[in-house]
Design a protein around this motif. Structure first.
Motif, short mmCIF file in Angstrom:
data_model
loop_
_atom_site.label_atom_id
_atom_site.label_comp_id
_atom_site.label_asym_id
_atom_site.label_seq_id
_atom_site.Cartn_x
_atom_site.Cartn_y
_atom_site.Cartn_z
N HIS A 164 0.87 -1.18 0.00
CA HIS A 164 0.00 0.00 0.00
C HIS A 164 0.91 1.22 0.00
O HIS A 164 1.68 1.43 0.94
CB HIS A 164 -0.92 -0.02 1.23
N GLU B 236 1.60 3.69 2.97
CA GLU B 236 2.07 3.15 4.26
C GLU B 236 3.58 3.07 4.21
O GLU B 236 4.15 2.26 3.49
CB GLU B 236 1.46 1.76 4.48
N HIS C 91 3.11 -3.60 7.08
CA HIS C 91 2.16 -2.54 6.71
C HIS C 91 2.19 -1.46 7.78
O HIS C 91 2.60 -1.70 8.91
CB HIS C 91 0.74 -3.10 6.62
N ALA C 92 1.71 -0.28 7.39
CA ALA C 92 1.39 0.73 8.39
C ALA C 92 -0.12 0.80 8.47
O ALA C 92 -0.81 0.21 7.65
CB ALA C 92 1.97 2.07 7.99
ZN LIG Z 1 -1.42 -2.02 4.17
#
Ligand SMILES: [Zn+2]
Lengths: 311, 311
Positions: free
Chosen positions: A42, A45, A129-130
């Motif tokens: 993503h 992120e 991920h963030a």
């Molecule tokens: Zn993510």
């Protein structure tokens, strides 16, 4: 060493490439272990960017201590990061809903299948991920119950603050983690911080966890970092607090703090009037591990999540 | 004609979005027609508006059958239309990936759920949507294959093709998949255009719906009997991918009957005009789907062909 995982031709003057940084041991090792760290699925992120750098930097300080292969993939969605876009801008889709893809398919399928193929053979994959730009999270591992038996021992080594079993949306079938786990490649999803930001202390905490895992896998002869055990929770012990009104949310508690049942954790106000704000009150006591950061809220937006029970 | 608000999405900074429904006839909830969930589906919105107008005229002339009710929801996401965005809200999410929705969930999930709960009261549901890709296609009715699927009913629209899709995990959050799983009578109509309005295709789509409603005994309307549909599985389409990226100059149109070796497209270097690739037909067949943007990426789907079918 920077290696090209996959590439294809764009219409005008440019080639699309996904890279990894492969770090190999200095001495010949028979069937070395392999840890893969992936991030940037993503594009908004960014917490993983620091982790990718810091793992490589710490290894470069004592490369003779590395006894296996560490593959670091900072950007599975490079154009997304470049454009601060969660989706892959080339086909405007959430890449984490496109796995495992297929090698003979269209562009989107080939990107996903190329990533899966490149990660196959790893002893462990960490998918970092963030949170999004809307809420802030403490460092946590999210995993599906169906893979818990194989993954929990690794998850406990990550130095995260929490392991969340069955965090519904993030364990969706067409995610990278699900596809890898189905193939028998243990894959952990780590979620932390917030979108568009890097929280360096959180990053350092997870990097310690990564070296803890490397020691456990016999891939790091350096000192094992001091780490702590995460709290383990299931869906049943998480209270979701959602906004039941559109407006502006003002938090009145600190993130990553304990709250008591009945505490006012924030209020929702109307910027077009000076009227009474709507007070947001917790039903249960526990750790406020998710907190709304982005002030504009609609009905249904997440304001906080509280980890109950485990304390 | 009765108007109703199907779902109201409240906003602090815009007028509330009231998803509107238009009801014709009364009694048994016979058919529901749903328009675009994405803000660039102009053709689909145009078709639904024309349907409302036609059904209003038919109702005035007493052509709606006794004890039959038809609901049209012309647009599920007009916020996006006013910005020429495809998706919904600040999170830029696709409503057609959020079904069946959830009452206490995220804002988009509440919106999807509010619409879904109303639609599912009807025996037959007909949705107008489009492909994700920059493309055009031959008009067709599409159904998801579930245990209830009765594709012979789809023939009653009298469109040239009925396409049955075997659902993948990515399909499980679409409106069509969920309705089909519940009722078995969920149809999706794909018309030729999306962003631009094609008058002839719009007329054809309106007629197809009226033909279906007539044949199901919901309205009385004299119409041409249309085509005897050709039924095929989506898996049986032959995909033609771009071998190179570049400027895409198509030499064929959707619906065209091509022979083995026919020149279908050229892909050019946009800087110097030189030929990067010439796409020729690998089989005799009908062009079912065609990329329609001036630019194409390597491995993007250029065409989808119905293998060995002739006009
Ligand atoms: Zn993510």
């Amino acid at each position: 060493m920077r290696e090209t995982v996959l590439e294809f031709e764009l219409p005008v003057g440019e080639t699309y490439k996904i890279f990894r940084n492969r770090i190999e041991p200095q001495t010949q090792i028979n069937s070395p272990g392999r840890l893969s760290i992936v991030s940037g699925t993503h594009g908004d992120e960014l917490e993983g960017q620091y982790i990718c750098y810091e793992v490589a930097r710490r290894i470069s300080e004592a490369p003779e201590k590395l006894m296996g292969i560490v593959d670091i993939y900072p950007a599975l969605n490079p154009f997304g990061i470049d454009m601060a876009s969660k989706n892959n801008p080339l086909y405007n889709a959430d890449m984490n809903r496109t796995f495992p893809g297929s090698a003979g398919g269209n562009l989107m399928d080939r990107v996903s299948s190329g990533i899966v193929e490149s990660l196959a053979g790893s002893d462990l994959v960490l998918d970092i991920h963030a949170s999004d730009i809307f809420v802030r999270e403490i460092p946590q591992v999210r995993l599906a119950e169906e893979f818990a038996e194989g993954l929990l021992p690794f998850a406990k080594l990550t130095n995260a603050d929490m392991i969340w079993m069955n965090a519904t949306a993030t364990v969706h079938e067409s995610t990278l983690a699900h596809s890898m786990n189905i193939m028998g490649v243990p894959t952990l999803v780590i979620e932390m911080g917030q979108g568009h930001q890097i929280n360096k202390p959180y990053g350092d905490q997870i990097v310690d966890g990564i070296f803890n895992i490397l020691c456990e896998l016999g891939m790091w002869m350096g000192q094992r970092p001091r780490t702590h055990l995460p709290a383990i929770s299931s869906d049943g012990s998480v209270e979701f607090i959602r906004s039941e009104k559109a407006g502006i949310f003002i938090p009145l508690t600190e993130h990553n703090h304990f709250v008591k049942a009945g505490d006012v954790i924030g209020e929702i106000l109307d910027p077009f009037s000076g009227g009474e704000p709507l007070r947001i009150v917790t039903q249960q006591s526990g750790l406020l591990f998710t907190q709304r950061i982005y002030p504009v809220v609609s009905e249904g937006d997440l304001l906080a999540r509280i980890l109950t029970g485990a304390f | 004609m009765e108007r109703e608000d199907i779902y109201t999405f409240k906003s602090t900074y815009r007028q509330d979005m009231k998803v509107k429904g238009f009801r014709f006839g009364s009694g048994q909830r016979a058919a529901c027609i749903v328009g675009p969930t994405r803000g660039r589906e102009n053709q689909q919105l145009y078709i639904c508006g024309r349907l409302v107008k036609t059904l209003e005229e038919l109702e005035k002339s007493g052509a709606i059958a006794n004890d039959k009710e038809i609901l049209v929801i012309p647009c599920a996401n007009y916020y996006a239309f006013n910005l020429e965005n495809n998706f919904f809200g600040v999170k830029n999410l696709d409503i057609n990936r959020c079904f069946p929705g959830k009452t206490g969930g995220e804002p988009i999930s509440r919106l999807a759920g509010g619409i879904y709960d109303r639609i599912k009261e009807y025996t037959y549901t007909i949705q107008f949507t489009s492909f994700f890709e920059r493309s055009e296609c031959v008009p067709h009715v599409r159904m998801m294959e579930t245990e209830h699927t009765n594709s012979s009913l789809a023939n009653l629209f009298g469109l040239p093709y009925v396409v049955v899709r075997r659902p993948l995990p990515i399909d499980t959050t679409t409106m069509n998949y969920n309705l089909q799983t519940e009722s078995g009578n969920a149809f999706t109509i794909f018309t030729k255009e999306t962003e631009n309005i094609d008058e002839k295709a719009a007329k054809g789509a309106v007629s197809a719906v009226l033909r279906f409603l007539t044949r199901m005994g919901i309205i009385r309307y004299e119409c041409h009997s249309g085509f005897i549909s050709h039924m095929l599985y989506e898996d049986d389409l032959t995909d033609v991918y771009a071998g190179r990226g570049g400027l895409f100059r198509s030499k064929v149109v959707c619906g065209e009957d091509v022979r083995y070796g026919t020149k279908m497209a050229e892909i050019l270097d946009p800087f110097d005009g030189s030929l990067r690739e010439e796409i020729t037909a690998s089989t005799d067949g009908i062009v079912f789907f065609a990329h329609n943007s001036a630019m194409i990426n390597q491995y993007e789907t250029a065409f989808r062909m119905i293998h060995r079918l002739h006009e």
